[in-house]
Design a protein around this motif. Structure first.
Motif, PDB file in Angstrom:
ATOM      1  N   PRO A 210       0.742  -1.374   0.113  1.00 52.98           N
ATOM      2  CA  PRO A 210       0.042  -0.211   0.052  1.00 52.98           C
ATOM      3  C   PRO A 210       0.817   1.205   0.017  1.00 52.98           C
ATOM      4  O   PRO A 210       2.068   1.270   0.234  1.00 52.98           O
ATOM      5  CB  PRO A 210      -0.892  -0.239   1.276  1.00 52.98           C
ATOM      6  N   ALA A 211       0.200   2.390  -0.068  1.00 53.01           N
ATOM      7  CA  ALA A 211       0.883   3.833   0.135  1.00 53.01           C
ATOM      8  C   ALA A 211       0.877   3.923   1.544  1.00 53.01           C
ATOM      9  O   ALA A 211       0.296   3.297   2.383  1.00 53.01           O
ATOM     10  CB  ALA A 211       0.065   4.975  -0.638  1.00 53.01           C
ATOM     11  N   SER A 213      -0.020   5.654   5.176  1.00 50.78           N
ATOM     12  CA  SER A 213      -1.090   6.091   5.743  1.00 50.78           C
ATOM     13  C   SER A 213      -0.990   6.563   6.942  1.00 50.78           C
ATOM     14  O   SER A 213      -0.112   6.270   7.713  1.00 50.78           O
ATOM     15  CB  SER A 213      -2.352   5.078   5.649  1.00 50.78           C
ATOM     16  N   ASN A 221      -5.673   1.340   1.014  1.00 52.92           N
ATOM     17  CA  ASN A 221      -4.148   1.332   1.598  1.00 52.92           C
ATOM     18  C   ASN A 221      -4.253   1.160   3.247  1.00 52.92           C
ATOM     19  O   ASN A 221      -3.493   0.301   3.811  1.00 52.92           O
ATOM     20  CB  ASN A 221      -3.724   2.607   1.754  1.00 52.92           C
ATOM     21  N   ALA A 279       6.503   1.780   0.153  1.00 54.16           N
ATOM     22  CA  ALA A 279       5.383   2.164  -0.055  1.00 54.16           C
ATOM     23  C   ALA A 279       5.064   2.532  -1.500  1.00 54.16           C
ATOM     24  O   ALA A 279       5.874   3.010  -2.083  1.00 54.16           O
ATOM     25  CB  ALA A 279       4.966   3.344   0.790  1.00 54.16           C
TER      26      ALA A 279
END
Length: 418
Positions: A210-211, A213, A221, A279
């Motif tokens: 995921p990115a 967060s 994410n 990420a």
């Protein structure tokens, strides 16, 4: 003779009466007292049915049996039901009826919602508040007839199995995920195997990276982050794709285990440690540069690099001047000097700040102060002197010691990304 016949008839009558009375004597009954005003004397043992009347405090009733949370009673020539908690009985009567008063704080609950949060998973041999809550819930549903005592024994197990059978779920006899979901509508914790949002995933490598967060975020994410943390054993709550307190605590626990700065933010360093990759929204990995273990050789000559302040996100360019114990540097232009000064609120300061240094395709965790001092080589940058950038294990020039404040900032920067 006539007197004898009358006597015989009388004896036969008495015998007949006694014989007829015998069954009635076998049906035990107990006198109870209503202990509140306007108590419903109901037709059936539930709170949704009609009632005969409302009884006031002090009314005497005859208790003949038990049905769930209700006593079966007779009053004023009518038969019906009154909730147990509204009838005062002697201890011997309660014992005979099998309704010995529970000391559990949950025993007075009459609806599942009154029990609050669902209990933890339990099974035969378990004990404590979670078992009390389970027993009372089953009592409310009419499957548990015994005292709520917080001990998961054979009676509780049988009640659980009866409830599971009625609900059409596997009759394990355990207060497992399926049972608690049916009984309470939710659970407090899930596992990799029973959380429906795991979708059969059992390895972190099966999850799309995921990115980054942070708390307050939601969506795919956060879903991927929670799935990975659950596989690693840090996230216990049901996966909901929402970055709340439970997710933040899980991230902090993971960061602590990995020696990262514990800010509860799933930055690139945390994502990289969890997934083994950057990420999805980052291309740089923050590196720890050991100054006296080859680190001082990275910045050669009068090289130019970019500094990013962690707290403001502002960036500016710098040029190496010299430095043996740490990196002595100067803002490259007057514009870069203005940015540096704005980071410190418009005033020069010795205060340490965590930064990232981007050079030659690498990002390094570092710390800086914001005070011009000493000599300089760039004369048109509006900066009278140079300032210091420290890396892992670098030292001050004056004392030749590792500065704890700088090293703390380096640690903070290690969990940040460009």
């Amino acid at each position: 003779m006539r007197r004898f016949l009358r006597k015989a008839a009388a004896l036969l009558l008495i015998a007949a009466l006694c014989a007829g009375a015998a069954p009635a004597a076998l049906a035990a009954s107990y006198t109870g007292t209503v202990n509140e005003d306007k108590v419903f004397f109901r037709l059936q043992p539930n709170t949704d049915c009609a009632y005969h009347t409302q009884l006031n405090k002090g009314t005497k009733v005859t208790v003949t049996g038990v049905s769930g949370n209700f006593y079966k009673v007779a009053c004023d020539g009518k038969n019906g039901y009154i909730m147990q908690k509204f009838v005062t009985l002697s201890a011997s009567a309660k014992s005979a009826l099998g309704t010995t008063q529970s000391s559990s704080s949950f025993a007075s609950a009459t609806t599942i919602s009154q029990l609050g949060d669902p209990p933890d998973y339990t099974q035969k041999g378990s004990s404590g508040k979670s078992v009390e809550k389970l027993q009372q819930a089953l009592k409310i549903k009419g499957y548990y007839k015994d005292t709520v005592d917080g001990k998961f024994g054979q009676v509780t197990e049988a009640a659980v199995k009866a409830y599971q059978k009625a609900m059409g779920i596997s009759q394990t006899g355990k207060a497992d995920y399926a049972t608690l979901m049916k009984l309470f509508g939710r659970v407090l914790t899930t596992t990799v195997s029973n959380d429906p949002k795991m979708n059969g995933i059992t390895k972190v490598s099966e999850i799309t990276v995921p990115a980054t967060s942070k708390k307050g975020d939601s969506g795919k994410n956060v879903l991927a982050l929670q799935q990975a943390l659950k596989i690693k054993g840090y996230y216990k709550a049901p996966i909901d794709s929402k970055y709340g307190a439970s997710t933040e605590e899980a991230v902090k626990a993971f960061q602590k285990a990995k020696g990262l700065y514990q800010d509860g933010v799933a930055g690139n360093a945390t994502i990289n440690a969890l997934f083994g990759k950057n990420a999805s929204n980052y291309s740089y990995v923050t590196e720890r540069l050991d100054w006296f273990n080859g680190g001082s050789n990275v910045f050669n000559g009068s090289c130019v690099y970019t500094v990013k302040d962690i707290y403001t996100g502002k960036t500016f360019r710098c040029q190496r001047r010299f430095g043996s114990n740490h990196l002595d540097t100067e803002p490259l232009t007057a514009s870069d000097t203005a940015t540096l000064k704005s980071i410190y609120g418009g005033e020069w300061s010795w205060n340490r700040r965590p930064i990232l240094v981007l050079y030659s395709g690498h990002v390094y965790a570092a710390s800086m102060n914001g005070m011009p001092h000493g000599t300089c080589t760039i004369t048109n940058n509006n900066f009278d002197g140079h300032f210091c950038i420290h890396f892992y294990n670098s030292r001050t020039h004056g004392t030749n010691r590792v500065d704890e404040a700088h090293q703390h900032c380096v640690s903070v920067a290690m969990n940040k990304t460009w």
